[in-house]
Design a protein around this motif. Structure first.
Motif, mmCIF file in Angstrom:
data_model
loop_
_atom_site.group_PDB
_atom_site.id
_atom_site.type_symbol
_atom_site.label_atom_id
_atom_site.label_comp_id
_atom_site.label_asym_id
_atom_site.label_seq_id
_atom_site.Cartn_x
_atom_site.Cartn_y
_atom_site.Cartn_z
ATOM 1 N N MET A 62 0.816 -1.208 0.000
ATOM 2 C CA MET A 62 0.000 0.000 0.000
ATOM 3 C C MET A 62 0.855 1.266 0.000
ATOM 4 S SD MET A 62 -2.908 1.385 -0.168
ATOM 5 C CE MET A 62 -3.977 -0.027 0.049
ATOM 6 N N ARG A 63 1.925 1.272 0.783
ATOM 7 C CA ARG A 63 2.761 2.476 0.848
ATOM 8 C C ARG A 63 3.410 2.755 -0.506
ATOM 9 N NH1 ARG A 63 7.648 3.669 5.203
ATOM 10 N NH2 ARG A 63 8.216 5.723 4.380
ATOM 11 N N GLU A 64 3.912 1.728 -1.141
ATOM 12 C CA GLU A 64 4.517 1.903 -2.467
ATOM 13 C C GLU A 64 3.481 2.378 -3.473
ATOM 14 O OE1 GLU A 64 7.824 1.718 -5.104
ATOM 15 O OE2 GLU A 64 7.725 1.444 -2.929
ATOM 16 N N PHE A 65 2.270 1.854 -3.358
ATOM 17 C CA PHE A 65 1.203 2.263 -4.272
ATOM 18 C C PHE A 65 0.863 3.737 -4.098
ATOM 19 C CE2 PHE A 65 -3.416 2.977 -4.602
ATOM 20 C CZ PHE A 65 -3.568 2.838 -5.975
ATOM 21 N N ILE A 66 0.750 4.189 -2.866
ATOM 22 C CA ILE A 66 0.408 5.598 -2.621
ATOM 23 C C ILE A 66 1.524 6.512 -3.118
ATOM 24 C CG2 ILE A 66 -0.025 7.311 -0.818
ATOM 25 C CD1 ILE A 66 -1.381 5.115 0.803
ATOM 26 N N GLU A 67 2.766 6.131 -2.871
ATOM 27 C CA GLU A 67 3.886 6.952 -3.343
ATOM 28 C C GLU A 67 3.911 7.041 -4.859
ATOM 29 O OE1 GLU A 67 7.366 5.250 -1.683
ATOM 30 O OE2 GLU A 67 7.005 6.008 0.360
ATOM 31 N N GLN A 68 3.692 5.914 -5.519
ATOM 32 C CA GLN A 68 3.705 5.924 -6.982
ATOM 33 C C GLN A 68 2.501 6.671 -7.547
ATOM 34 O OE1 GLN A 68 6.209 4.919 -8.885
ATOM 35 N NE2 GLN A 68 7.305 4.461 -6.992
ATOM 36 N N PHE A 71 3.287 10.312 -7.286
ATOM 37 C CA PHE A 71 4.312 10.694 -8.267
ATOM 38 C C PHE A 71 3.722 10.800 -9.664
ATOM 39 C CE2 PHE A 71 7.212 9.044 -11.534
ATOM 40 C CZ PHE A 71 8.110 10.094 -11.574
ATOM 41 N N VAL A 72 2.966 9.777 -10.077
ATOM 42 C CA VAL A 72 2.388 9.791 -11.423
ATOM 43 C C VAL A 72 1.418 10.959 -11.579
ATOM 44 C CG1 VAL A 72 0.994 8.500 -13.084
ATOM 45 C CG2 VAL A 72 2.695 7.311 -11.705
ATOM 46 N N ALA A 73 0.597 11.201 -10.559
ATOM 47 C CA ALA A 73 -0.358 12.304 -10.634
ATOM 48 C C ALA A 73 0.346 13.650 -10.678
ATOM 49 C CB ALA A 73 -1.321 12.242 -9.452
ATOM 50 N N SER A 74 1.421 13.802 -9.905
ATOM 51 C CA SER A 74 2.101 15.094 -9.841
ATOM 52 C C SER A 74 2.790 15.466 -11.144
ATOM 53 C CB SER A 74 3.134 15.073 -8.702
ATOM 54 O OG SER A 74 4.127 14.095 -8.948
ATOM 55 N N VAL A 75 3.232 14.479 -11.912
ATOM 56 C CA VAL A 75 3.946 14.793 -13.153
ATOM 57 C C VAL A 75 3.027 14.830 -14.372
ATOM 58 C CG1 VAL A 75 6.109 13.824 -12.284
ATOM 59 C CG2 VAL A 75 4.536 12.369 -13.567
ATOM 60 N N THR A 76 1.747 14.505 -14.196
ATOM 61 C CA THR A 76 0.853 14.461 -15.355
ATOM 62 C C THR A 76 -0.347 15.397 -15.263
ATOM 63 O OG1 THR A 76 -0.280 12.554 -14.336
ATOM 64 C CG2 THR A 76 1.447 12.086 -15.960
ATOM 65 N N ILE A 77 -0.725 15.872 -14.079
ATOM 66 C CA ILE A 77 -1.942 16.685 -13.961
ATOM 67 C C ILE A 77 -1.823 17.989 -14.746
ATOM 68 C CG2 ILE A 77 -3.295 18.076 -12.366
ATOM 69 C CD1 ILE A 77 -3.103 15.907 -10.329
ATOM 70 N N LEU A 78 -0.796 18.760 -14.477
ATOM 71 C CA LEU A 78 -0.658 20.057 -15.145
ATOM 72 C C LEU A 78 -0.441 19.914 -16.646
ATOM 73 C CD1 LEU A 78 -0.568 23.095 -14.853
ATOM 74 C CD2 LEU A 78 1.888 22.934 -14.349
ATOM 75 N N PRO A 79 0.474 19.057 -17.107
ATOM 76 C CA PRO A 79 0.598 18.911 -18.574
ATOM 77 C C PRO A 79 -0.687 18.447 -19.245
ATOM 78 C CG PRO A 79 2.500 17.952 -17.472
ATOM 79 C CD PRO A 79 1.504 18.281 -16.409
ATOM 80 N N ALA A 80 -1.432 17.550 -18.590
ATOM 81 C CA ALA A 80 -2.677 17.068 -19.189
ATOM 82 C C ALA A 80 -3.695 18.199 -19.329
ATOM 83 C CB ALA A 80 -3.256 15.936 -18.354
#
Length: 286
Positions: A62-68, A71-80
């Motif tokens: 679960m911890r690895e899932f939340i971190e990933q 990370f994925v959301a932070s690098v894709t929200i603004l560009p999307a």
């Protein structure tokens, strides 16, 4: 007196007699280069099946899932969000110009919104996840591989797929589904603005045509596409990261290959899903 030596019978003459030797023809094996793509494809599908099984294995990371996920959301929200605005604008302008030529300007809103929701939004999300998050996932797993961290985990009895790959794939899938809604809303608003402001369309006609042509399954297929595209992006990035070649340089090559392979698979799968959807779900009003 000595006993006479036993006389051996004379051997048949062999001079001039050719011994026929039967040589087996070497087996015809197909070239390795021709089998390499099939072998890589099989390994990719094998990893996808392993990830699908390991999802239900405990303990879940679960911890690895939340971190990933973060990370994925932070690098894709603004560009999307930024990319969806010009996409929606281009679609609205092109569809608006076409409907004006055909004398059906009142259907501009519905046609442009359907194009954004069904096609543009899932593709935008998948391309951004593959280019931004997928490349980072591939580089991370590839660097772990060449440092022999994954081999050390296997020696200790820890599955790298269950520990590292599954949380990353699930994170890309969940972010893709959530991000697809954001891109659909922003793209629709961008198309509405450019159609009403630049092409002098009527706001009421734009919304009325949308309600007349669109239906709820259009949103369903958009979310299903985003889910599948996120799975493909995560699997391809993880596979290339787990199989780098040639040391650190191979990691960079694997990142480039993962992005290119994901792009090709996305457009191919999108074509199949769109064809199936149009055959199963009838158009509204038909």
């Amino acid at each position: 007196m000595t006993a006479p030596m036993p006389v051996r019978p004379p051997e048949p003459p062999t001079a001039g007699v050719a011994h026929a030797t039967v040589q087996k023809a070497p087996e015809q094996r197909p070239p390795t280069r021709l089998l390499a793509p099939l072998r890589e494809t099989g390994k990719l599908f094998s990893l996808a099946g392993t990830v699908s099984r390991e999802v239900f294995r405990r303990p879940f990371q679960m911890r690895e899932f939340i971190e990933q996920f973060w990370f994925v959301a932070s690098v894709t929200i603004l560009p999307a969000a930024l990319v969806s605005i010009p996409f929606g604008a281009v679609i609205a302008l092109q569809v608006g110009s076409l409907t004006q030529q055909l004398g059906a300007q009142s259907f501009t809103g519905g046609a442009s919104v359907l194009a954004v929701i069904q096609q543009a939004s899932p593709i935008i999300v998948a391309l951004l996840i593959s280019g931004a998050a997928g490349s980072a996932i591939c580089a991370d797993l590839g660097s772990r591989k060449i440092r022999e961290e994954l081999d050390a985990m296997e020696v200790m009895g820890v599955s790298p797929v269950q520990r590292l790959v599954v949380p990353r794939v699930l994170a890309t899938m969940l972010v893709a589904v959530l991000l697809n809604g954001l891109v659909s809303v922003v793209g629709t608003l961008g198309g509405y603005f450019f159609n009403v402001i630049l092409q002098h369309g009527t706001p009421g006609a734009y919304l009325a045509s949308f309600s007349a042509l669109a239906q709820l399954p259009d949103l369903y297929i958009s979310e299903v596409k985003a889910l599948i595209f996120g799975f493909i992006a995560g699997i391809v990035a993880a596979y290339r990261g787990l199989n780098p070649r040639g040391g650190p340089k191979g990691v960079g090559d694997a990142v480039n290959q993962s992005v290119v392979i994901t792009f090709m698979l996305l457009f191919f799968v999108n074509m199949i899903l769109t064809a199936i959807y149009l055959q199963i779900v009838p158009a509204k009003g038909s």
